[in-house]
Design an enzyme around this catalytic site. Structure first.
Site, short mmCIF file in Angstrom:
data_model
loop_
_atom_site.label_atom_id
_atom_site.label_comp_id
_atom_site.label_asym_id
_atom_site.label_seq_id
_atom_site.Cartn_x
_atom_site.Cartn_y
_atom_site.Cartn_z
N GLU A 1 1.17 -0.18 -4.97
CA GLU A 1 0.23 0.89 -5.27
C GLU A 1 0.96 2.22 -5.28
OE1 GLU A 1 -3.83 2.73 -3.28
OE2 GLU A 1 -1.99 2.55 -2.11
N ASP B 1 0.82 -1.20 0.00
CA ASP B 1 0.00 0.00 0.00
C ASP B 1 0.86 1.26 0.00
OD1 ASP B 1 -2.64 1.42 0.67
OD2 ASP B 1 -1.37 2.01 2.36
#
Length: 593
Positions: free
Chosen positions: A305, A233
């Site tokens: 990401e 993330d």
């Protein structure tokens, strides 16, 4: 008896781009890794299936639905964070990287789910949060007290004294969640700590080698627990400029001074050290893979990401000599594809990713996730099938967000129901612009109470009110987006899609097409009408080597065609937002069923 469908003339002015090969494909010796051939399915754990009646999805609920993953041909399941957490940002604020949050279950539940998935040949991917922890993590609690070795585990800086004598943040950096400064004063330590996101999510200090080792140890811990890979993330946030240089204004219209987009984030995103850290993680996974491969376990994998400009995103691939992530998320369909996008724009999006990838890297296609509006709401419910045709049949790995296979839309969440901090922080007048709650509503399994998501009395977010008709059970019985998705997931197993080349075509301003071919296997041609008018499509004019007549293999729900129809490809009538997958084969191929 075979029926050939030919329509009368309908004049539409066409201007098209000639056939262009975008992706060369592979030879017959190519054997893809699992993360290249499998569909990755993102499960937002809180919203998938509740097993204990508390209104919140959990690990055992997911275990109940392994057969569903098989039914839609999913090869890997990616779980949103299940680690111990205060849940201020619903698991993205971790207080222990090596424990399961009781809200979701136990380590025994996790191991049972992993076993069920693996016994069904489905890989397990965990969402990993390397940028920050919760302020309730013991590392942070000890860092506040300057207990070694944790003193410098986080980004601490001295204040600047204002004219009134009160401490001021060390620079103008802003937090993502729209509450002004990214710095929070800690009275006990008498310093500011940096938080790119919420105040309760302090950023880790990657300039401290001990932090780097802690994260590596955590990755190894979960690999040892049988995890097949990770989604990392917010990777592009992990380093900031050491000199704390202020960021310049973006001058985007209509942005408040406290909004994150008020500044250009040149000091806090995509720093050179970040790319090097991604390569370190890849080396760790490759080393671990060598160990596991020796024991008969397939390769480990990670994706990252990063919402960044394309040239910066591509850097996360690394290169052949020093690879980075197996791939960074391709958010072009999420950020750039809209109701205004014509065939030229779609063609450019696909070309820009594939042509800008470093040599011998692998593409991926993302249409939605837990942070973005549902694709059916963002673009058009009528284009769901066409978007899935692109996502699933272009070369690369597709990542499906739970429920998108049904074509479900955003759920309207009132202010009094809003729980997402990104929405709560900006107040009732602006929350609908920032809240991510509408894309996280519970999965609609059937038309029973609470859509079959829970047997409890309440759900953590409201179920979409249309669940009584837009649910899995109902959509399984009729021609639907779900049935089209299943057809496509079976079809993509064919060599033409796993190994074949890619040509793209602009057949008119609003009709986009692409073809996939592999040696003597059938050639497939996909056409999608992004416009709002009926179009006459002439494929023969741009691919003269194709036969005059091709067979419909998959059709969108709004196309008017069904599987098996034979079409003269020089004159195909395509309804607005409709799409087709055509095949050169006249036979019913069984290899993908």
């Amino acid at each position: 008896m075979l029926k050939i469908i030919v329509f009368g003339s309908l004049f539409v002015a066409h201007c098209f781009v000639s056939s262009e090969i975008i992706f060369d494909g592979f030879d017959d010796k190519f054997k893809p890794e699992w993360w290249q051939s499998d569909i990755i399915y993102q499960v937002y754990v809180r919203s998938f299936k509740d097993s204990n009646g508390d209104g919140i999805g959990d690990i055992n609920g997911i275990a109940e639905k392994v057969d569903y993953f098989k039914s839609i041909n999913v090869g890997a399941v990616w779980l949103s964070p299940i680690y111990k957490s205060p849940q201020d940002d619903f698991g993205y604020d971790i207080s222990s990287y090596k424990e399961i949050d009781p809200l979701f279950g136990t380590m025994k539940d996790f191991e049972r789910l992993r076993g069920l998935l693996h016994s069904n040949d489905i890989k397990l991917i965990l969402d990993f949060v390397p940028n920050h922890t919760s302020d309730e993590h013991p590392w942070f609690q000890n860092s506040v007290k300057k207990i070694e070795p944790y003193t410098n585990y986080y980004v601490w800086k001295n204040p600047i004294n204002g004219t009134d004598g009160k401490p001021r943040p060390p620079n103008n950096w802003l937090g993502v969640f729209n509450k002004g400064s990214a710095w929070k004063w800690n009275e006990e330590r008498q310093q500011y700590y940096y938080h790119a996101f919420q105040r309760k999510q302090p950023d880790l200090n990657y300039r401290n080698p001990m932090v780097v080792e802690e994260i590596k140890n955590t990755i190894s811990y979960w690999l040892g627990r049988g995890v097949d890979g990770f989604r990392f993330d917010a990777v592009n946030y992990i380093y900031e400029r050491e000199d704390l240089l202020d960021e310049d204004r973006s001058y985007i219209p209509g942005i408040y001074e406290s909004d994150y987009d008020y500044l250009n984030h040149t000091s806090t995103l995509d720093q050179p050290e970040t790319y090097e850290m991604v390569k370190i993680w890849r080396k760790l996974l490759d080393t671990e893979t060598d160990d596991y491969t020796a024991a008969g376990v397939k390769s480990k994998f990670f994706m990252v990401e990063c919402y960044s400009p394309l040239n910066k995103v591509m850097g996360y691939y690394g290169n052949e000599t020093t690879p980075g992530a197996h791939f960074p998320f391709n958010f072009l369909f999420v950020r750039d594809l809209s109701q205004q996008s014509d065939a030229y724009a779609v063609n450019d999006m696909i070309k820009s990713w594939i042509k800008n990838m470093p040599k011998n890297m692998w593409p991926n296609w993302v249409i939605g996730n837990h942070d973005q509006p549902r694709m059916a709401s963002r673009i058009s419910p009528m284009l769901v099938d066409g978007l899935h045709m692109m996502q699933l049949l272009l070369p690369g790995t597709p990542i499906t967000y739970y429920g998108d296979e049904l074509g479900i839309q955003n759920t309207y969440v009132r202010w009094d129901q809003t729980v997402d901090p990104a929405g709560r922080n900006v107040g009732p007048l602006r929350y609908t612009k920032f809240s991510r709650d509408p894309v996280r509503s519970p999965f609609p399994w059937d038309d029973s109470k609470n859509a079959g998501f829970t047997n409890g009395s309440k759900t953590w977010l409201p179920v979409n009110p249309d669940y009584w008709q837009e649910n899995l059970a109902a959509l399984s019985k009729t021609k639907s987006h779900l049935k089209t998705y299943r057809q496509l997931t079976r079809l993509r197993k064919m060599p033409s899609f796993i190994k074949g080349n890619l040509h793209t075509y602009v057949l008119s301003k609003w009709v986009f097409g692409f073809s996939r071919s592999f040696y003597d296997h059938p050639t497939f041609f996909v056409i999608i009408n992004f416009g709002s008018e009926i179009e006459n499509v002439d494929i023969k004019s741009v691919r003269k080597t194709l036969p005059d007549i091709m067979k419909v293999k998959v059709s969108s729900t709004n196309s008017g065609y069904v599987t098996g129809n034979l079409l003269r490809i020089s004159n195909i009538l395509l309804r607005p937002k409709a799409s087709l997958v055509l095949s050169t084969s006249r036979l019913n191929e069984d290899s993908y069923k």
